[in-house]
Motif scaffolding. Structure first.
Motif, mmCIF file in Angstrom:
data_model
loop_
_atom_site.group_PDB
_atom_site.id
_atom_site.type_symbol
_atom_site.label_atom_id
_atom_site.label_comp_id
_atom_site.label_asym_id
_atom_site.label_seq_id
_atom_site.Cartn_x
_atom_site.Cartn_y
_atom_site.Cartn_z
ATOM 1 N N LEU B 286 38.436 -13.387 13.633
ATOM 2 C CA LEU B 286 38.404 -14.849 13.925
ATOM 3 C C LEU B 286 36.994 -15.095 14.167
ATOM 4 O O LEU B 286 36.578 -14.490 15.231
ATOM 5 C CB LEU B 286 39.362 -15.316 14.949
ATOM 6 N N ASN B 308 39.084 -18.091 9.852
ATOM 7 C CA ASN B 308 39.795 -16.802 9.808
ATOM 8 C C ASN B 308 39.145 -16.050 8.849
ATOM 9 O O ASN B 308 39.564 -16.053 7.676
ATOM 10 C CB ASN B 308 41.425 -16.890 9.412
ATOM 11 N N ARG B 314 46.667 -15.673 10.516
ATOM 12 C CA ARG B 314 46.549 -15.297 11.837
ATOM 13 C C ARG B 314 47.127 -16.761 12.926
ATOM 14 O O ARG B 314 47.069 -17.691 12.333
ATOM 15 C CB ARG B 314 45.112 -15.266 12.373
#
Lengths: 591, 408
Positions: B286, B308, B314
């Motif tokens: 991230l 992401n 995620r």
């Protein structure tokens, strides 16, 4: 008659050669069975049994047949033992896998690292107190410049093969002829733990040979008397520095022989055996006085378990209810034990009735068979009973051989039918003992990985991790791991492998409770096998103190992945299946 | 003294000398009989010649091996008790010392050798059977070794360890290819601030690649290092990943942490990373960038853009595993008073979203903001549950003396 002797000798030689060739073919069939197991192909178990019978039947027929020269029977027995060692090696040809072997690998590695036998082994503290096996292995590894695995495998195989000849000689001392002595040695060769477990790199393996050597010399080898006294005391000393339980059994048997000889008014033998026993006790006391007090504590646990005070000291087949062999196999195994019991009783009576202090000592020793079976029933501890069976079947096999011969004599009919009955009885004992022997039926062929499950819980993934850790984390680290990984990490990286840190693995997150646990236990590393979240343990537990409920469901994957989220936890090693985490920086967090 | 005694004794001596001096595998082949047969065999031979005792085959086998093992076991104990190191030389000397007297006794014995009767010559059929047996055993060994090799499932090992032997701490990265075929790999070493190094190599099957990386002492100790291994045939997905956590003891308190560059610091008992406004931070695939902060009715509102960069979805934890650490001169105090007020809970791969985080109002935050000297650190909270696979963590922004408006 003399003209036919060379012809007979050639015929006997051919029979022996054919039997050995058939046994070798049996070894090849077992190799194919193991290959099928590793490929997870069907029919591996059937091939295994075919191979076992191919080894067994020709050698057994040679032993029970009449008119075979004694040294040919001996050759058959030695071949039988050699095939057992070969099969044991084929099961795991590059590394030791059985947890008990790995415990001794640790001691051997410590000896090699420190160049002395005065070392410590936190994963089996009793082991350095009895370093005979490791001394022999270190000598061979040092002089021959070979690995511990190679040297240890050779030492175990040589001792195992020599034991077959030694038992044959011991049975002859009990007054048995070559024929009956060979049958006795053959029965002992297929005792439940003998084919595999007693051929392993464990301290029992050389100790059994030293024990039988000591008993043979003490009970009446044909060597000069003064010589036998010195050699037998040396053998007793060898047993004392090699294996605790075998040393105790040796001294008990010598004392029993002295008592029986005294009762028989065989004063000379009684005096010699009593002096040898006293010498052995003095040596044992002197040896233990120089060792740690671990010995007493270690021996106390199984004894307490035997009398039912505690049952969690040992793990064994009693827990493996989910993986027990099929009903037919169980019936076969229990039949073998029942038939063996009848034969032991009959043979013990015959031995007692024939008289002679050696025979009567053997009769009393054979009666121990029923004590072991009784202990098995009362405590439910299968592992301890099958291990004790090795000792009681030493005199027990002599009793069985005598009983088999007596039954054959009493059986009406032609000689061939008697021989067939003898062969069938021996084959029943062979199959029954094999079923309850080691390895258990669910891992009788190698190949399929099972989490935290003895030999089948070891594979390239966790072995690779342990090998990396040897240099990657260094020796004597406190490592939390499951039972399978711990047996490896206690050996190769010489870690203080802690298989009782289950609360750390089951925790869903690395919270303050986990940090406290890490700090309190002094944990430095954690080994995480992701298969803990996929497979249920066939042995019933992942850890020694399993706080979860692994019978129903595996550990949650999130619980295993929590280590990846700890900001001060390092993931030092990753092979896709096994990961090694460094907790040392996390541990400092709590200070 | 006859040749038929001197020659075997000499052979035994040569066997032992050869075992101790020749390299493996010849030395290993000689060592087995030299150690496991010769010591016991020499004594059995000597006693037979000196005393006229004639052991049977089973006795001879048993005593030969038993005495050999016994001499090594007791000899090893003796050497250890005498504090003599168990080395190749000491073992060889021990065996020589135990064997030589027996050989001398045998050579000088007056009693004649009782020879065993000659064995009959094997028939052609017996020889054939023996050859069959040898062939079966050789085949069994070959089958075992090949099947065991094929049983091992393909895997690649990635290992990382810090080496402290040299002046500067190095990261020793090892990659072992057990995929049973040659493969090309790429190693990527990064910190939250960005990539540190990248290396590529083709490794043969079974080969080992050791890469030493100098990442700088301070950075190695005070920042998390992520080592990712990519296979060239799957270049987008990290195949293996290792991580070296920052050394907590090397991290300064966050109040002293300069925000000119990303670095680790201690926020209370949590380890955090300070990132200057406008800088980005990459954790677990991230990538986060602080767009700006402002204070609204005593509350601190931080806008963070999150991308992401991984190939997986995620989940961004909206329950707030984030922690505000505020402190100036006194002891660090922490509060879990952040919550995500805007932004999707799940970020698809390669997706980007802007989150608004609100802190406060509480007296400590307000006081720190009023003073304008507090550093704002968002750090992972270990007490919070972690239902997400990869969560946004470790982003921070310094607060300007007048925290009403901050440059993006």
């Amino acid at each position: 008659m003399s003209l036919r002797e060379p012809e007979l000798a050639r015929r006997d030689g051919l029979r022996l050669a054919v039997a050995i060739a058939a046994a070798a073919a049996g070894v090849l069939v077992i190799a194919l069975s193991f290959a099928a197991g590793r490929a997870e192909a069907a029919g591996a178990d059937a091939l295994l049994w075919a191979g076992r019978l191919l080894i067994w039947v020709p050698l057994m027929l040679l032993v029970v047949a009449g008119g075979v020269p004694g040294h040919h029977r001996l050759a058959a027995l030695v071949t039988q033992a050699a095939t057992q060692s070969l099969v044991k090696w084929m099961y795991s040809p590059r590394d030791f896998r059985f947890p008990d072997e790995l415990l001794h690998v640790r001691t051997a590695l410590e000896v090699a690292a420190h160049d002395t036998l005065n070392v410590e082994n936190p994963v089996l503290p009793i082991s350095p107190a009895f370093p005979g096996l490791e001394a022999i292995t270190d000598a061979l590894a040092s002089v021959g410049d070979m690995s511990i695995f190679t040297a240890g495998s050779i030492v175990a195989a040589v001792a195992h093969v020599a034991l077959a000849a030694a038992v044959f000689g011991l049975a002859r001392l009990a007054g048995l002829g070559d024929h009956h002595a060979a049958i006795a040695a053959l029965v002992f060769a297929v005792a439940p733990q003998q084919p595999m477990f007693n051929a392993m790199f464990i301290y029992l393996t050389p100790a059994l040979l030293l024990m039988v050597g000591a008993l043979s010399l003490a009970l009446g080898a044909r060597a000069p008397r003064r010589l036998t006294a010195v050699l037998s005391l040396a053998c007793v000393a060898g047993v004392i520095v090699t294996h605790h339980v075998t040393a105790i059994v040796t001294l008990l048997v010598l004392a029993l022989g002295a008592v029986v000889a005294a009762a028989r008014a065989d004063r000379d033998r009684a005096r010699r055996l009593a002096m040898l026993t006293a010498g052995g006790v003095a040596l044992a006391a002197g040896w233990l006085a120089t060792r740690e007090a671990e010995a007493a504590r270690y021996l106390a646990d199984p004894l307490l378990a035997m009398i039912g005070v505690t049952s969690d000291a040992v793990q064994g087949e009693a827990e493996l209810t989910s993986a027990s062999p099929g009903a037919f196999a169980v019936v076969l195994a229990y039949s073998a034990f029942a038939v063996a019991g009848i034969l032991v009783a009959l043979g013990a009576l015959a031995l007692w009735w024939r008289g002679g202090s050696v025979r009567r000592s053997a009769a009393v020793g054979a009666a121990g068979y029923f004590a072991v079976l009784g202990g098995r029933v009362l405590t439910g501890d299968g592992e301890l009973a099958t291990r004790a069976m090795t000792y009681v079947l030493l005199p027990g096999s002599i009793a069985i051989a005598i009983a088999i011969v007596l039954v054959a004599i009493w059986t009406p009919g032609a000689a061939r039918w008697r021989a067939a009955a003898t062969g069938a009885t021996l084959t029943l004992l062979f199959t029954g003992f094999s079923i309850l022997g080691w390895p258990p039926s669910w891992e009788s062929v190698p190949g399929r990985f099972r989490i935290a499950a003895f030999e089948s819980g070891i594979d390239a993934a966790n072995t690779g991790a342990a090998r990396w850790a040897t240099a990657g984390i260094g020796p004597h680290r406190d490592v939390a791991c499951d039972l399978g990984s711990c047996s490896l990490f206690g050996a190769y990286p010489r870690a203080n492998a802690l298989a009782d840190a289950s609360p750390l693995f089951y925790a869903r997150q690395l919270g303050s409770r986990s940090y406290r646990y890490i700090a309190e236990r002094g944990l430095q590393f954690a080994v995480v096998d992701v298969r803990l979240s996929r497979d249920l343990p066939i042995t019933g537990r992942y850890f020694r103190n399993d706080v979860g409920g692994p019978e129903d469901r595996p550990i949650a994957l999130a619980a295993l992945r929590k280590f990846d989220r700890g900001p001060a936890v390092s993931r030092l090693y990753d092979n896709g299946t096994v990961r090694i985490y460094d907790l040392r920086r996390e541990r400092r967090r709590d200070r | 003294m006859t040749a038929d005694r001197v020659i075997p004794a000499g052979c035994a001596g040569l066997l032992l000398a050869g075992a101790a001096t020749l390299p493996s595998p010849l030395g290993a082949m000689l060592a087995v009989p030299a150690l496991l047969l010769v010591p016991g065999g020499a004594w059995v031979w000597a006693l037979r010649l000196r005393t006229g005792w004639s052991p049977g085959p089973s006795e001879a086998i048993t005593l030969t091996i038993t005495l050999s093992l016994l001499s090594l076991a007791l000899g090893g104990v003796l050497l250890s008790e005498l504090a003599i190191a168990l080395t190749t030389a000491s073992w060889a000397l021990l065996v020589a010392a135990l064997t030589t007297p027996a050989l001398l006794l045998a050579i000088t014995a007056a009693t004649g050798d009782r020879r065993q009767p000659a064995m009959p010559r094997p028939t052609r059929a017996a020889t054939l059977a023996a050859l069959v047996a040898a062939g079966c055993i050789a085949a069994a060994v070959a089958v075992t070794l090949s099947s065991e090799a094929s049983e091992r499932r393909p895997l690649t090992e990635l290992g990382v360890r810090e080496t402290t032997g040299s002046e500067r701490p190095l990261l020793a990265i090892t990659v072992r290819n057990r995929e049973q075929r040659d493969l090309a790999y790429t190693l990527r070493i990064s910190t939250p601030a960005g990539e540190v190094a990248r290396h590529r190599r083709r490794i043969a099957a079974g080969g080992l690649w050791t890469q030493r990386v100098d990442v700088g002492a301070r950075r190695l100790r005070a920042m998390a290092l992520v080592v990712q291994l990519f296979r060239d045939d799957r270049p987008r997905v990290p195949y293996r990943e290792a991580r070296v956590a920052p050394d907590r003891s090397a991290a300064p308190p966050c109040r002293r942490a300069a925000a000119s560059a990303p670095r680790s610091c201690l926020a209370g008992d949590a380890l955090a990373t300070v990132v200057p406004a406008g800088a980005s931070l990459q954790i677990s695939g991230l990538r986060a960038r602080v767009l700006g902060t402002r204070v609204v009715r005593g509350q601190l509102v931080v806008r963070v853009r999150v991308r992401n960069a991984s190939t997986e979805r995620r989940r961004i934890d909206s329950r707030g595993p984030l922690r505000l650490a505020s402190g100036v001169d006194g002891p660090q105090r922490t509060r879990t008073n952040a919550r995500v007020i805007a932004g999707p809970a799940v970020l698809a791969s390669r997706a980007t979203a802007v989150y608004r985080l609100t802190f406060g109002p509480d007296a400590a935050t307000a006081r720190a903001l009023r003073r304008g000297r507090a550093g704002l650190v968002v750090a992972p909270d270990h007490e919070a549950p972690y239902p997400s696979i990869g969560f946004l963590s470790l982003s921070s922004v310094p607060i300007a003396p007048s925290p009403k408006r901050m440059a993006p």
